[in-house]
Design an enzyme around this catalytic site. Structure first.
Site, PDB file in Angstrom:
ATOM      1  N   ASP A 124     -11.997   9.517 -11.460  1.00  0.00           N
ATOM      2  CA  ASP A 124     -10.963  10.468 -12.396  1.00  0.00           C
ATOM      3  C   ASP A 124     -10.826  11.839 -11.837  1.00  0.00           C
ATOM      4  O   ASP A 124     -11.921  12.554 -11.619  1.00  0.00           O
ATOM      5  CB  ASP A 124     -11.189  10.405 -13.870  1.00  0.00           C
ATOM      6  CG  ASP A 124     -10.398   9.383 -14.636  1.00  0.00           C
ATOM      7  OD1 ASP A 124      -9.272   9.049 -13.997  1.00  0.00           O
ATOM      8  OD2 ASP A 124     -10.660   8.937 -15.699  1.00  0.00           O
ATOM      9  N   GLU A 224      -2.271   2.236 -20.966  1.00  0.00           N
ATOM     10  CA  GLU A 224      -3.279   2.464 -22.136  1.00  0.00           C
ATOM     11  C   GLU A 224      -2.559   2.514 -23.527  1.00  0.00           C
ATOM     12  O   GLU A 224      -1.664   3.164 -23.518  1.00  0.00           O
ATOM     13  CB  GLU A 224      -4.089   3.688 -21.802  1.00  0.00           C
ATOM     14  CG  GLU A 224      -5.067   3.905 -22.979  1.00  0.00           C
ATOM     15  CD  GLU A 224      -6.141   4.993 -22.783  1.00  0.00           C
ATOM     16  OE1 GLU A 224      -7.051   5.074 -23.637  1.00  0.00           O
ATOM     17  OE2 GLU A 224      -6.019   5.395 -21.587  1.00  0.00           O
TER      18      GLU A 224
END
EC number: 2.1.2.11
Length: 354
Positions: A124, A224
């Protein structure tokens, strides 16, 4: 003589041709042409993920933050290992993912890279390390690969600046995974950890953003906390795999946070309960708590360590010499205690005490 020479040359040529044919059966994995033997532990590649996607085979992804979790993920044969900025919450104890720094993320990346040899490694980009300019985004992505040992990076969001950042990173030769829907780095704008795509405008935005990330060159997109029909629409609209987390069963693959799926944190301070979308495949937290309590009790009652966990011995002659040296130093009590401990250990080791 000439006939013998011809036969010798033909024999060498035959062996050479045989060798070439044998080696050509092994796929060449690099542009430098060095054929590599096939290995079951060989790193998962983007090509392999695309092949799974084309065949309709679900892609598995799990987060990892350190060497032990990476080894477990590697052993399980998970396809993709994500070093997520969720480390801020489940490892560092913050309420959000925002505080974690690039330097901290690089430490996690390096540890995971040492432990996970098979999965594709994705790191990330933490908040504040890629938003100001495309140069900053590319520089950060380069560090995640060069210093962190990752194979690809993931970035959140679909604003024009994020799309531009993704495109610039891809053009720099770095594989990018996108992330839409609930994007934890944008909780101040979203009003907290709230599901997205629950109304018409929001649902359309999820699909359009995912398509924009694909157009920017992303090899995959995380969806998500969106309703299953929205995830299904995005998956259908894209030519690249979608990885769902709280997005239902219609994505190309699934990802969960390591600590959540293992039930390691029954009552995390950042959430009242484990996320609704997360299935706990074990209650590792309970096992850990039980083990720690048992350890505390045994130490408190002088039950640990016992003879079986006190393996290192000193010979009788060396013990006598050691006691003598202690006495010369004026440490009579220490010598007495050492002698008593040796006698006690000898008694514990004797067959009658078993």
């Amino acid at each position: 003589m000439a006939a013998s020479l011809v036969r010798s040359c033909c024999s060498r040529a035959s062996r050479a041709i045989t060798t070439v044919r044998f080696m050509s059966n092994v796929p060449e994995d690099t542009v430098y042409g060095g054929p590599k033997p096939q290995n079951s532990n060989q790193r998962v590649t983007l090509t392999q993920l695309r092949q799974k996607h084309r065949k309709g085979e679900p892609i598995t992804m799990v987060t990892a933050y350190d060497y032990p979790s990476a080894v477990h993920i590697d052993t399980a044969g998970i396809d993709v290992c994500l070093v997520g900025d969720s480390a801020a919450m489940v490892v560092h104890g913050y309420d959000t993912t925002l505080p974690i720094s690039l330097e901290e993320m690089l430490v996690h990346c390096r540890a995971v890279a040492r432990g996970a040899k098979r999965p594709l490694l994705v790191g990330d980009l933490p908040f504040g390390t890629y938003e100001s300019s495309t140069n900053q985004a590319v520089d950060t992505a380069v560090r995640v690969l060069k210093e962190g040992g990752m194979d690809a990076i993931k970035l959140e969001g679909g604003s024009p600046s994020r799309i531009t950042a993704a495109k610039s990173i891809v053009e720099a030769g770095i594989a990018v995974m996108g992330h839409v829907g609930l994007t934890p780095q944008a909780i101040s704008v979203l009003g907290g950890f709230r599901p997205q795509g629950k109304n018409i405008a929001s649902a359309v935005k999820v699909v359009e953003t995912a398509m924009a990330l694909q157009e920017a060159g992303c090899f995959s997109v995380v969806l998500e906390c969106v309703p299953p029909p929205v995830a299904a629409a995005a998956t259908s609209a894209l030519n690249i795999p979608t990885i769902g987390i709280g997005a239902g069963p219609f994505c190309s693959g699934q990802v969960l946070v390591y600590h959540d799926l293992l039930g390691m944190m029954q009552h995390p301070h950042h959430a009242k309960v484990t996320p609704k979308f997360c299935k706990q495949y074990a209650q590792v937290g309970e096992v850990i708590n039980k083990a720690l309590l048992e350890y505390k009790e045994e130490v408190s009652k002088h039950l640990f360590p016992g003879p079986s966990h006190s393996p290192y011995k000193i010979s009788s002659s060396d013990l006598d010499g050691f006691l003598s040296e202690l006495q010369k130093l004026g440490l009579d009590k220490a010598a007495s205690d050492a002698a008593a401990s040796a006698e006690k250990m000898d008694h514990s080791d004797s067959p009658s005490s078993q």
